[in-house]
Design a protein around this motif. Structure first.
Motif, PDB file in Angstrom:
ATOM      1  N   ASN A 102      57.688  65.185 -36.608  1.00 23.35           N
ATOM      2  CA  ASN A 102      56.390  64.617 -36.232  1.00 23.35           C
ATOM      3  C   ASN A 102      56.637  63.308 -35.494  1.00 23.35           C
ATOM      4  OD1 ASN A 102      53.804  63.624 -36.005  1.00 23.35           O
ATOM      5  ND2 ASN A 102      53.259  63.961 -38.128  1.00 23.35           N
ATOM      6  N   PRO A 103      56.158  63.179 -34.242  1.00 23.20           N
ATOM      7  CA  PRO A 103      56.456  61.975 -33.466  1.00 23.20           C
ATOM      8  C   PRO A 103      55.595  60.764 -33.821  1.00 23.20           C
ATOM      9  CG  PRO A 103      55.183  63.513 -32.160  1.00 23.20           C
ATOM     10  CD  PRO A 103      55.470  64.193 -33.464  1.00 23.20           C
ATOM     11  N   MET A 104      54.663  60.937 -34.741  1.00 22.41           N
ATOM     12  CA  MET A 104      53.758  59.848 -35.124  1.00 22.41           C
ATOM     13  C   MET A 104      53.740  59.711 -36.639  1.00 22.41           C
ATOM     14  SD  MET A 104      52.488  58.651 -32.371  1.00 22.41           S
ATOM     15  CE  MET A 104      52.650  59.145 -30.665  1.00 22.41           C
ATOM     16  N   PRO A 105      53.308  58.552 -37.134  1.00 21.68           N
ATOM     17  CA  PRO A 105      53.233  58.367 -38.580  1.00 21.68           C
ATOM     18  C   PRO A 105      52.200  59.288 -39.247  1.00 21.68           C
ATOM     19  CG  PRO A 105      53.065  56.254 -37.440  1.00 21.68           C
ATOM     20  CD  PRO A 105      53.037  57.329 -36.405  1.00 21.68           C
ATOM     21  N   GLY A 106      51.159  59.668 -38.532  1.00 17.52           N
ATOM     22  CA  GLY A 106      50.114  60.529 -39.089  1.00 17.52           C
ATOM     23  C   GLY A 106      50.002  61.808 -38.298  1.00 17.52           C
ATOM     24  N   PRO A 107      48.825  62.428 -38.306  1.00 18.89           N
ATOM     25  CA  PRO A 107      48.618  63.655 -37.526  1.00 18.89           C
ATOM     26  C   PRO A 107      48.867  63.404 -36.043  1.00 18.89           C
ATOM     27  CG  PRO A 107      46.778  63.271 -39.024  1.00 18.89           C
ATOM     28  CD  PRO A 107      47.635  62.043 -39.059  1.00 18.89           C
ATOM     29  N   SER A 108      49.447  64.394 -35.374  1.00 17.56           N
ATOM     30  CA  SER A 108      49.726  64.245 -33.944  1.00 17.56           C
ATOM     31  C   SER A 108      49.727  65.609 -33.277  1.00 17.56           C
ATOM     32  CB  SER A 108      51.062  63.538 -33.721  1.00 17.56           C
ATOM     33  OG  SER A 108      52.120  64.329 -34.194  1.00 17.56           O
ATOM     34  N   GLU A 109      49.752  65.590 -31.949  1.00 21.14           N
ATOM     35  CA  GLU A 109      49.807  66.814 -31.149  1.00 21.14           C
ATOM     36  C   GLU A 109      50.827  66.656 -30.042  1.00 21.14           C
ATOM     37  OE1 GLU A 109      46.009  67.872 -29.536  1.00 21.14           O
ATOM     38  OE2 GLU A 109      45.158  68.313 -31.505  1.00 21.14           O
ATOM     39  N   ILE A 110      51.432  67.778 -29.689  1.00 24.70           N
ATOM     40  CA  ILE A 110      52.333  67.843 -28.547  1.00 24.70           C
ATOM     41  C   ILE A 110      51.822  68.956 -27.638  1.00 24.70           C
ATOM     42  CG2 ILE A 110      54.669  68.420 -27.777  1.00 24.70           C
ATOM     43  CD1 ILE A 110      55.736  67.111 -30.290  1.00 24.70           C
ATOM     44  N   GLU A 111      51.718  68.660 -26.368  1.00 24.73           N
ATOM     45  CA  GLU A 111      51.227  69.616 -25.365  1.00 24.73           C
ATOM     46  C   GLU A 111      52.387  70.043 -24.478  1.00 24.73           C
ATOM     47  OE1 GLU A 111      48.209  69.389 -21.528  1.00 24.73           O
ATOM     48  OE2 GLU A 111      47.885  68.033 -23.214  1.00 24.73           O
ATOM     49  N   ILE A 112      52.437  71.321 -24.141  1.00 29.93           N
ATOM     50  CA  ILE A 112      53.483  71.852 -23.255  1.00 29.93           C
ATOM     51  C   ILE A 112      52.816  72.325 -21.974  1.00 29.93           C
ATOM     52  CG2 ILE A 112      55.345  73.525 -22.976  1.00 29.93           C
ATOM     53  CD1 ILE A 112      55.242  73.872 -26.071  1.00 29.93           C
ATOM     54  N   ARG A 113      53.280  71.832 -20.835  1.00 30.90           N
ATOM     55  CA  ARG A 113      52.711  72.223 -19.550  1.00 30.90           C
ATOM     56  C   ARG A 113      53.823  72.653 -18.611  1.00 30.90           C
ATOM     57  NH1 ARG A 113      48.063  69.065 -18.278  1.00 30.90           N
ATOM     58  NH2 ARG A 113      48.056  70.192 -16.319  1.00 30.90           N
ATOM     59  N   PRO A 114      53.732  73.888 -18.073  1.00 34.48           N
ATOM     60  CA  PRO A 114      54.740  74.321 -17.104  1.00 34.48           C
ATOM     61  C   PRO A 114      54.574  73.566 -15.785  1.00 34.48           C
ATOM     62  CG  PRO A 114      53.091  76.051 -17.454  1.00 34.48           C
ATOM     63  CD  PRO A 114      52.748  74.915 -18.371  1.00 34.48           C
ATOM     64  N   LEU A 115      55.698  73.313 -15.131  1.00 32.29           N
ATOM     65  CA  LEU A 115      55.672  72.690 -13.816  1.00 32.29           C
ATOM     66  C   LEU A 115      55.568  73.778 -12.757  1.00 32.29           C
ATOM     67  CD1 LEU A 115      56.986  70.453 -15.632  1.00 32.29           C
ATOM     68  CD2 LEU A 115      58.189  69.731 -13.574  1.00 32.29           C
ATOM     69  N   TYR A 116      54.975  73.444 -11.640  1.00 31.56           N
ATOM     70  CA  TYR A 116      54.969  74.375 -10.514  1.00 31.56           C
ATOM     71  C   TYR A 116      56.389  74.509  -9.987  1.00 31.56           C
ATOM     72  CZ  TYR A 116      49.924  74.737  -9.841  1.00 31.56           C
ATOM     73  OH  TYR A 116      48.593  75.013  -9.991  1.00 31.56           O
ATOM     74  N   GLU A 117      56.766  75.707  -9.655  1.00 28.47           N
ATOM     75  CA  GLU A 117      58.038  75.979  -8.991  1.00 28.47           C
ATOM     76  C   GLU A 117      57.704  76.392  -7.561  1.00 28.47           C
ATOM     77  OE1 GLU A 117      60.751  75.253 -10.477  1.00 28.47           O
ATOM     78  OE2 GLU A 117      60.186  75.242 -12.584  1.00 28.47           O
ATOM     79  N   MET A 118      58.679  76.341  -6.669  1.00 26.81           N
ATOM     80  CA  MET A 118      58.428  76.694  -5.263  1.00 26.81           C
ATOM     81  C   MET A 118      57.842  78.107  -5.145  1.00 26.81           C
ATOM     82  SD  MET A 118      58.821  74.157  -3.370  1.00 26.81           S
ATOM     83  CE  MET A 118      58.643  74.985  -1.808  1.00 26.81           C
ATOM     84  N   ALA A 119      58.291  79.031  -5.962  1.00 22.81           N
ATOM     85  CA  ALA A 119      57.780  80.409  -5.898  1.00 22.81           C
ATOM     86  C   ALA A 119      56.279  80.464  -6.183  1.00 22.81           C
ATOM     87  CB  ALA A 119      58.541  81.290  -6.889  1.00 22.81           C
ATOM     88  N   ASP A 120      55.771  79.535  -7.001  1.00 24.48           N
ATOM     89  CA  ASP A 120      54.350  79.494  -7.312  1.00 24.48           C
ATOM     90  C   ASP A 120      53.523  79.069  -6.109  1.00 24.48           C
ATOM     91  OD1 ASP A 120      54.845  80.098 -10.040  1.00 24.48           O
ATOM     92  OD2 ASP A 120      55.185  77.966 -10.461  1.00 24.48           O
TER      93      ASP A 120
END
Length: 122
Positions: A102-120
């Motif tokens: 857990n990156p925080m002392p209390g409740p927390s969230e982590i978000e995952i976002r894909p990056l654009y690639e040249m093919a996109d």
């Protein structure tokens, strides 16, 4: 596939970092996790961000620019830190985040976002 893994800010992270036994233990656990990511060849870069009170935003409207000084409202909408990972797919990224301390002392969230690639973009 490259993904940006965003540690969402909290009221605590917006207060700034102060070394305590609890935060030192949390940082050590995060350091061990980062070592695992690096050993697995996934970690590209990672860092923490200072509170939004140290930041600025630039608002664009046509050719005009307006500078907005922090702090910014809604801590839960802000980012406190990030990783850039190179993973085989989103499932692998999710599995790694589930292993994260857990990156925080209390409740927390982590978000995952894909990056654009040249093919996109073609």
């Amino acid at each position: 596939m490259r993904v940006m893994v965003l540690v969402k800010a909290t009221e605590d992270s917006e207060k700034g970092f102060s070394p305590t036994p609890e935060t030192n233990e949390m940082m050590e656990a995060m350091g061990r996790f980062n070592d695992e990511l690096e050993a697995a060849g996934i970690l590209v870069t990672a860092d923490g961000l200072k509170p939004s009170s140290a930041g600025k935003r630039i608002a664009f409207h046509g050719p005009k620019r307006r500078v907005i000084d922090g702090p910014f409202a809604e801590a839960r909408e802000l980012v406190a830190g990030f990783w850039l990972w190179n993973v085989k797919d989103m499932d692998e990224a999710v599995e790694w985040v589930k292993r994260c301390p857990n990156p925080m002392p209390g409740p927390s969230e982590i978000e995952i976002r894909p990056l654009y690639e040249m093919a996109d973009l073609q």
